[in-house]
Scaffold this motif. Structure first.
Motif, PDB file in Angstrom:
ATOM      1  N   THR A 319       0.826  -1.209   0.000  1.00  0.00           N
ATOM      2  CA  THR A 319       0.000   0.000   0.000  1.00  0.00           C
ATOM      3  C   THR A 319       0.861   1.260   0.000  1.00  0.00           C
ATOM      4  O   THR A 319       0.449   2.304  -0.506  1.00  0.00           O
ATOM      5  N   LYS A 320       2.054   1.184   0.577  1.00  0.00           N
ATOM      6  CA  LYS A 320       2.954   2.334   0.609  1.00  0.00           C
ATOM      7  C   LYS A 320       3.753   2.462  -0.693  1.00  0.00           C
ATOM      8  O   LYS A 320       4.001   3.583  -1.164  1.00  0.00           O
ATOM      9  N   LEU A 321       4.186   1.327  -1.242  1.00  0.00           N
ATOM     10  CA  LEU A 321       5.144   1.350  -2.349  1.00  0.00           C
ATOM     11  C   LEU A 321       4.538   1.022  -3.698  1.00  0.00           C
ATOM     12  O   LEU A 321       5.126   1.350  -4.735  1.00  0.00           O
ATOM     13  N   GLY A 322       3.396   0.375  -3.713  1.00  0.00           N
ATOM     14  CA  GLY A 322       2.846  -0.122  -4.962  1.00  0.00           C
ATOM     15  C   GLY A 322       3.335  -1.534  -5.243  1.00  0.00           C
ATOM     16  O   GLY A 322       4.352  -1.979  -4.711  1.00  0.00           O
ATOM     17  N   ALA A 323       2.601  -2.237  -6.100  1.00  0.00           N
ATOM     18  CA  ALA A 323       2.903  -3.649  -6.347  1.00  0.00           C
ATOM     19  C   ALA A 323       4.263  -3.859  -6.988  1.00  0.00           C
ATOM     20  O   ALA A 323       4.999  -4.786  -6.622  1.00  0.00           O
ATOM     21  N   ALA A 324       4.628  -3.023  -7.948  1.00  0.00           N
ATOM     22  CA  ALA A 324       5.896  -3.220  -8.662  1.00  0.00           C
ATOM     23  C   ALA A 324       7.088  -3.078  -7.718  1.00  0.00           C
ATOM     24  O   ALA A 324       8.000  -3.914  -7.715  1.00  0.00           O
ATOM     25  N   ARG A 325       7.100  -2.040  -6.903  1.00  0.00           N
ATOM     26  CA  ARG A 325       8.210  -1.846  -5.959  1.00  0.00           C
ATOM     27  C   ARG A 325       8.182  -2.903  -4.858  1.00  0.00           C
ATOM     28  O   ARG A 325       9.229  -3.352  -4.384  1.00  0.00           O
ATOM     29  N   PHE A 409       2.199  -3.837 -14.437  1.00  0.00           N
ATOM     30  CA  PHE A 409       3.651  -3.877 -14.687  1.00  0.00           C
ATOM     31  C   PHE A 409       4.123  -5.273 -15.074  1.00  0.00           C
ATOM     32  O   PHE A 409       5.203  -5.421 -15.658  1.00  0.00           O
ATOM     33  N   LEU A 410       3.347  -6.304 -14.779  1.00  0.00           N
ATOM     34  CA  LEU A 410       3.764  -7.668 -15.102  1.00  0.00           C
ATOM     35  C   LEU A 410       3.504  -8.035 -16.558  1.00  0.00           C
ATOM     36  O   LEU A 410       4.015  -9.060 -17.036  1.00  0.00           O
ATOM     37  N   GLU A 411       2.743  -7.233 -17.254  1.00  0.00           N
ATOM     38  CA  GLU A 411       2.384  -7.577 -18.625  1.00  0.00           C
ATOM     39  C   GLU A 411       3.589  -7.670 -19.539  1.00  0.00           C
ATOM     40  O   GLU A 411       3.557  -8.359 -20.560  1.00  0.00           O
ATOM     41  N   MET A 412       4.678  -6.994 -19.197  1.00  0.00           N
ATOM     42  CA  MET A 412       5.874  -7.035 -20.050  1.00  0.00           C
ATOM     43  C   MET A 412       6.719  -8.280 -19.803  1.00  0.00           C
ATOM     44  O   MET A 412       7.699  -8.510 -20.491  1.00  0.00           O
ATOM     45  N   PHE A 413       6.337  -9.081 -18.800  1.00  0.00           N
ATOM     46  CA  PHE A 413       7.110 -10.277 -18.495  1.00  0.00           C
ATOM     47  C   PHE A 413       6.243 -11.518 -18.693  1.00  0.00           C
ATOM     48  O   PHE A 413       5.063 -11.518 -18.331  1.00  0.00           O
ATOM     49  N   PRO A 414       6.806 -12.597 -19.246  1.00  0.00           N
ATOM     50  CA  PRO A 414       6.042 -13.838 -19.344  1.00  0.00           C
ATOM     51  C   PRO A 414       5.802 -14.411 -17.959  1.00  0.00           C
ATOM     52  O   PRO A 414       6.676 -14.349 -17.092  1.00  0.00           O
ATOM     53  N   GLU A 415       4.619 -14.947 -17.721  1.00  0.00           N
ATOM     54  CA  GLU A 415       4.279 -15.494 -16.416  1.00  0.00           C
ATOM     55  C   GLU A 415       4.568 -16.994 -16.374  1.00  0.00           C
ATOM     56  O   GLU A 415       4.049 -17.748 -17.209  1.00  0.00           O
ATOM     57  N   PRO A 416       5.419 -17.466 -15.466  1.00  0.00           N
ATOM     58  CA  PRO A 416       5.692 -18.893 -15.396  1.00  0.00           C
ATOM     59  C   PRO A 416       4.478 -19.677 -14.925  1.00  0.00           C
ATOM     60  O   PRO A 416       3.664 -19.176 -14.161  1.00  0.00           O
ATOM     61  N   ALA A 417       4.353 -20.900 -15.411  1.00  0.00           N
ATOM     62  CA  ALA A 417       3.288 -21.761 -14.946  1.00  0.00           C
ATOM     63  C   ALA A 417       3.559 -22.178 -13.513  1.00  0.00           C
ATOM     64  O   ALA A 417       4.704 -22.109 -13.047  1.00  0.00           O
ATOM     65  N   PRO A 418       2.533 -22.615 -12.769  1.00  0.00           N
ATOM     66  CA  PRO A 418       2.742 -22.991 -11.366  1.00  0.00           C
ATOM     67  C   PRO A 418       3.851 -23.988 -11.156  1.00  0.00           C
ATOM     68  O   PRO A 418       4.709 -23.798 -10.284  1.00  0.00           O
ATOM     69  N   ALA A 419       3.901 -25.060 -11.925  1.00  0.00           N
ATOM     70  CA  ALA A 419       4.943 -26.078 -11.732  1.00  0.00           C
ATOM     71  C   ALA A 419       6.320 -25.521 -12.030  1.00  0.00           C
ATOM     72  O   ALA A 419       7.295 -25.814 -11.342  1.00  0.00           O
TER      73      ALA A 419
END
Length: 423
Positions: A319-325, A409-419
């Protein structure tokens, strides 16, 4: 302590302090060997520059790995601020309102229970309850809140009431801190937020709060809570009229308390939000507009280094820094992303614009994107669920975000699958 002998095997590990100056390397080597970093050495780390900075971050990350592995935790919870009416006049606070203000709010027990029930239905295991010090509120109201929630939701963990509120309630009821806390515990209080700490230094507190709750009183109430069996968090609010000497002394004081009581569950550094803070508005020439990016990084890293083996959960406040930070702090010694919150009033009142909720599914996504293993915990850091091969239920945010996505901010990075993330 067993952690000291266990970590001595890493004393010659060159990975963390490599590239540091001799003085800083000596401090980091000592920390990696299980030694205690002094206040003076903590100040040196806070004032470090150039190549020393990266060595500090690597050391904090290594100590985080030893203490927590690659798991990053969070709790599903809800904040409930039952009133914002407060006449204490803390100069940094933008949350407090007068009773006649249009934005003044007061919740009756049934309204508090309704919010707690809604949180329970969304998977929450904790409600965090704090409020202003309403001049007409009876000291017994704290107990009424607890009993109302426990009657309706006996399984809900109640994490409630800062040391300032405990001081206020004890004063109102003319009870000792011990008797007042014991009464709340018997009513169902499970743990307490260690807020209202700000900086535990009289000179600083005189400027922030005119010392309405002194450092000595805060420590006394926290120690008493621990002694009667109520665990608490620990906090530090930094980036206003303070300096590295205050930060290191504050962290060392928390460490000393922990050595005696073992009652702290975590440390949560809270960066000062200046935007709508009266303190900054009144004397902007003497008050800094919050910590610098480097100070934020170092606060989390040096806290990890100084508290290693004593308080091994370092939480970042999104809440203080934002999700990316907040996600970046996972490489600065942090192992916990805090809670889903669902509602957030205090930081918003000071001008923070990072939203009121990040859902469990979104927190899992943040953690996986950092290459760590997401874990849902309860308030006292017991594991409830490990998300190695599955995701939490998808829920819409409780409060309309008006189109804003905290995880954009995560849209620029591929998201790994859970495994893949688990591996």
């Amino acid at each position: 302590m067993t952690y000291q002998s266990k970590t001595r095997q890493f004393a010659r590990d060159p990975a963390a302090p490599a590239g540091a100056s001799p003085a800083i390397r000596a401090i980091l080597d000592k920390a990696l060997a299980g030694g205690e970093v002094s206040v003076e050495e903590g100040v040196a780390l806070f004032r470090a520059e150039a190549g020393d900075i990266d060595a500090i971050y690597r050391t904090a990350d290594e100590l985080r790995r030893r203490a927590n592995g690659d798991r990053v935790s969070f709790v599903v919870n809800r904040n409930i601020n039952f009133t914002n009416i407060c006449y204490m006049g803390c100069r940094f606070c933008g949350f407090a309102k007068r009773a006649e203000d249009k934005a003044a709010e007061w919740l009756e027990p049934e309204q508090i229970v309704a919010r707690a029930q809604q949180a329970w239905d969304r998977g929450a295991t904790e409600v965090c309850i704090q409020g202003g010090l309403h001049p007409k509120m009876e000291g017994t109201y704290y107990r009424e809140i607890i009993r109302a929630i426990k009657t309706a939701l006996p399984g809900m963990h109640i994490h409630a009431f800062s040391p300032f509120e405990i001081w206020y309630g004890a004063s109102k009821t003319k009870m000792s801190y011990r008797d007042f806390l014991t009464d709340l515990k018997e009513a169902g209080l499970d743990s307490m937020p260690g807020t209202a700490a700000e900086i535990l230094d009289t000179e600083v507190r005189m400027q922030l709060t005119t010392n309405k709750l002194s450092a000595e009183r805060w420590v006394e109430i926290i120690r008493t809570a621990h002694e009667v069996g109520i665990p608490t968090t620990a906090t530090i609010m930094y980036g206003h009229v303070d300096a590295p000497e205050h930060w290191a002394a504050h962290i060392a004081l928390l460490r000393d308390i922990q050595k005696d009581t073992g009652g702290f569950t975590e440390l949560v550094p809270l960066s000062f939000v200046h935007t709508d803070s009266p303190l900054y508005a009144q004397i902007p020439d003497k008050v800094r507009p919050g910590p610098t990016a480097r100070e934020v990084d170092l606060m989390h890293a040096v806290s990890r280094i100084m508290l290693h083996g004593w308080i091994d959960n370092i939480q970042v406040s999104w809440t203080k820094l934002g999700a990316a930070r907040a996600q970046e702090m996972l490489t600065r010694g942090v192992n916990d992303l805090g809670g889903t919150l669902m509602n957030e009033s205090i930081s918003r009142a000071a001008g923070s614009d990072h939203g009121q909720e990040i859902t469990a599914r979104e927190l899992v996504r943040m953690i996986r994107a950092a290459g760590r293993v997401p874990v849902r915990r309860n308030t006292v850091y017991e594991t409830r669920e490990v998300f190695e091969h599955h995701d939490p239920e998808e829920l819409a945010p409780l409060v309309d975000r008006k189109g804003r996505d905290p995880l954009a901010f995560l849209e620029m990075f591929p998201e790994p699958a859970p495994a893949e993330a688990a591996r």
